[in-house]
Write an enzyme that holds these catalytic residues in place. Sequence first.
Site, short mmCIF file in Angstrom:
data_model
loop_
_atom_site.label_atom_id
_atom_site.label_comp_id
_atom_site.label_asym_id
_atom_site.label_seq_id
_atom_site.Cartn_x
_atom_site.Cartn_y
_atom_site.Cartn_z
N GLU A 51 -1.48 86.79 65.33
CA GLU A 51 -2.69 87.64 65.38
C GLU A 51 -2.23 89.05 65.06
OE1 GLU A 51 -5.77 86.76 65.90
OE2 GLU A 51 -5.58 84.74 66.74
N GLY A 90 4.83 90.34 62.70
CA GLY A 90 4.55 88.96 62.29
C GLY A 90 5.45 88.52 61.15
N GLY A 140 0.37 91.44 67.34
CA GLY A 140 0.91 92.77 67.10
C GLY A 140 0.79 93.15 65.64
N SER A 141 1.66 94.01 65.19
CA SER A 141 1.56 94.53 63.83
C SER A 141 1.96 93.45 62.80
CB SER A 141 2.50 95.73 63.68
OG SER A 141 3.81 95.33 64.00
P1 NAD Z 1 3.93 95.84 67.73
O1 NAD Z 1 4.03 94.96 66.53
O2 NAD Z 1 4.71 97.10 67.74
O3 NAD Z 1 4.36 95.02 69.04
C1 NAD Z 1 3.67 93.86 69.44
C2 NAD Z 1 4.58 93.01 70.32
O4 NAD Z 1 5.61 92.42 69.51
C3 NAD Z 1 5.31 93.79 71.40
O5 NAD Z 1 5.38 92.99 72.56
C4 NAD Z 1 6.69 94.01 70.79
O6 NAD Z 1 7.71 94.22 71.74
C5 NAD Z 1 6.90 92.70 70.05
N1 NAD Z 1 7.80 92.72 68.91
C6 NAD Z 1 7.94 93.69 67.99
N2 NAD Z 1 8.81 93.29 67.03
C7 NAD Z 1 9.24 92.05 67.36
C8 NAD Z 1 10.13 91.11 66.77
N3 NAD Z 1 10.77 91.39 65.64
N4 NAD Z 1 10.32 89.93 67.38
C9 NAD Z 1 9.66 89.62 68.52
N5 NAD Z 1 8.79 90.47 69.13
C10 NAD Z 1 8.59 91.68 68.56
O7 NAD Z 1 2.37 96.15 67.92
P2 NAD Z 1 1.66 97.18 68.92
O8 NAD Z 1 1.89 98.58 68.44
O9 NAD Z 1 1.98 96.84 70.33
O10 NAD Z 1 0.12 96.77 68.71
C11 NAD Z 1 -0.67 97.24 67.66
C12 NAD Z 1 -0.77 96.24 66.53
O11 NAD Z 1 -1.20 94.98 67.02
C13 NAD Z 1 -1.82 96.63 65.50
O12 NAD Z 1 -1.33 96.34 64.21
C14 NAD Z 1 -3.01 95.75 65.84
O13 NAD Z 1 -3.91 95.53 64.77
C15 NAD Z 1 -2.32 94.50 66.27
N6 NAD Z 1 -3.17 93.67 67.12
C16 NAD Z 1 -3.70 92.53 66.58
C17 NAD Z 1 -4.56 91.75 67.34
C18 NAD Z 1 -5.20 90.52 66.76
O14 NAD Z 1 -5.71 89.72 67.54
N7 NAD Z 1 -5.19 90.30 65.46
C19 NAD Z 1 -4.85 92.11 68.67
C20 NAD Z 1 -4.27 93.26 69.19
C21 NAD Z 1 -3.43 94.04 68.40
#
Ligand code: NAD
EC number: 1.2.1.3
Length: 514
Positions: free
Chosen positions: A266, A249, A244-245
């Site tokens: 990731e 992370g 995720g973002s």
């Molecule tokens: P996001 O960070 O909003 O959410 C990702 C996941 O994390 C969701 O399931 C969310 O519920 C969970 N989450 C959020 N905050 C959390 C916390 N504090 N503790 C535990 N879980 C938590 O991201 P998004 O909007 O769903 O996806 C887009 C982002 O993901 C972009 O930044 C993109 O670059 C990244 N991404 C990276 C990869 C990679 O392989 N590097 C792949 C796909 C997406």
Amino acid sequence: MNTSALPDTGHLAERAEEALARCGVERLPEPVGAAGTARTPVTGGILFPVEFDTADSTARAITAVQGAFPAWRDTPAPVRGALVRRLGELLREHKEDLAELVTLEAGKIRSEALGEVQEMIDVCEFAVGLSRQLYGRTMPSERPGHRLMETWHPLGVVGVITAFNFPVAVWSWNTCIALVCGDTVVWKPSELTTLTASACHALLMRAARETGAPADVHRVVLGGREVGEALVDDARVALVSATGSTAMGKAVAPRVAARMGRYLLELGGNNAAVVAPSADLDLVMRGSVFAAAGTAGQRCTTLRRLIVHEDVVEEVVERITDAYGRLRDRIGDPFAEDTLVGPLIGERGHTAMRDALARAEADGGRVLVGGSRRLEEAAKDAYYVEPAVVRMPAQTEVVREETFAPILYVLTYRTLEEAVELHNGVPQGLSSAIFTGDQAEAERFLSAAGSDCGIVNVNIGTSGAEIGGAFGGEKETGGGRESGSDSWKAYMRRATNTVNFSGDLPLAQGVRFL
Ligand code: NAD
């Protein structure tokens, strides 16, 4: 193409229910307590309510998969592979159904949705082969009559947290590999893609029944940040693999570290391609437009910066803006055959895009094409946008950020050193590319003094990686590697074994004692 037409939300809800039923998911129950909804970015409408998990039900899911771990750990790895093989067959059978759900929930165009399901099938094949190749090494011992070797063992419970934009592929990268490695899995998908996740889980459960694997080898927990945090904080989860973002992370890593757990991250990318004067400009145009505008700019590997040599910048810009002009007629309903650009996931993505364009202009950037919202009159809660190209005088702060929307910033350079400096001058380090006909230049970009990313390509765009390689990036992208190559090692623990068959007890390094 008629871009003013979008399907009706009621019709999409019926399609979702049919696809779910074919995958073995009953109509999701009306929520009691913690309520969520399944929404589609295609129209912005609510499809139906979904029951979300709580911290308690997440803890129970962890207890269940932890209970299944000893039996699964003790199942021979090639037998564990049979579960993943069956899953791969079911994914093939239900490829259309899963792609339908991916389009409904993530807004991907059909061909990309089908491609994402194909990626899961490919990972299954890779993981089945891997189930016979979890190799340890043997090393020569310095002592006579001794053998030195390493053995890889399953870790335990793996918590998988995934993002909305790859709702199924990232699950498979983690889960198929973790399962053949002998781990059991709790999956928390994005709260925006719960239907797709429920369908994948149902197919895996069917594969488990048919191959005699424990039912609790996998559980899915639905919900947002709080449910993710319940996984992150639970000491029984040996590895948290979170996609995720970067903000997510940065929240997850210290919490897992505080309990001495393992994490695999990731995170966001801010990917660039360098275009050298010797580049084949046809390849540049095709590679860049797909990488920058595909998936409406919502891939972690999306091309966000094009660093072009000043001798060719005018021609490159002309060709790319021309291609973007042609994309304008292909924005709309992602189910329609000729659509190339579907919707953004929601309002947040659109606001981020609008704000980034305003900041870029304030920094002296010029929007060459795109940026406007489309189809607002057809569906006020759906966010379709024209992918934008912005010519920037410098790599300002907004260019150094990941805006999860289709904005391609164009920068210029004079020497390769300057290009590499611009390229590496961002906090993220996921994917990168150079377009060049000069082999020495390509090698320099691939070398330690070149790109600082986890993925470094030559004459191909930044997105669309194959599953056979290790996927992931450096710096604020989190450092994790998933999918192919030896990424499996993150899902196992290594034991180093010394076996003494000498009948004597010589100590290492010549130490004498007793
Ligand atoms: P996001 O960070 O909003 O959410 C990702 C996941 O994390 C969701 O399931 C969310 O519920 C969970 N989450 C959020 N905050 C959390 C916390 N504090 N503790 C535990 N879980 C938590 O991201 P998004 O909007 O769903 O996806 C887009 C982002 O993901 C972009 O930044 C993109 O670059 C990244 N991404 C990276 C990869 C990679 O392989 N590097 C792949 C796909 C997406």
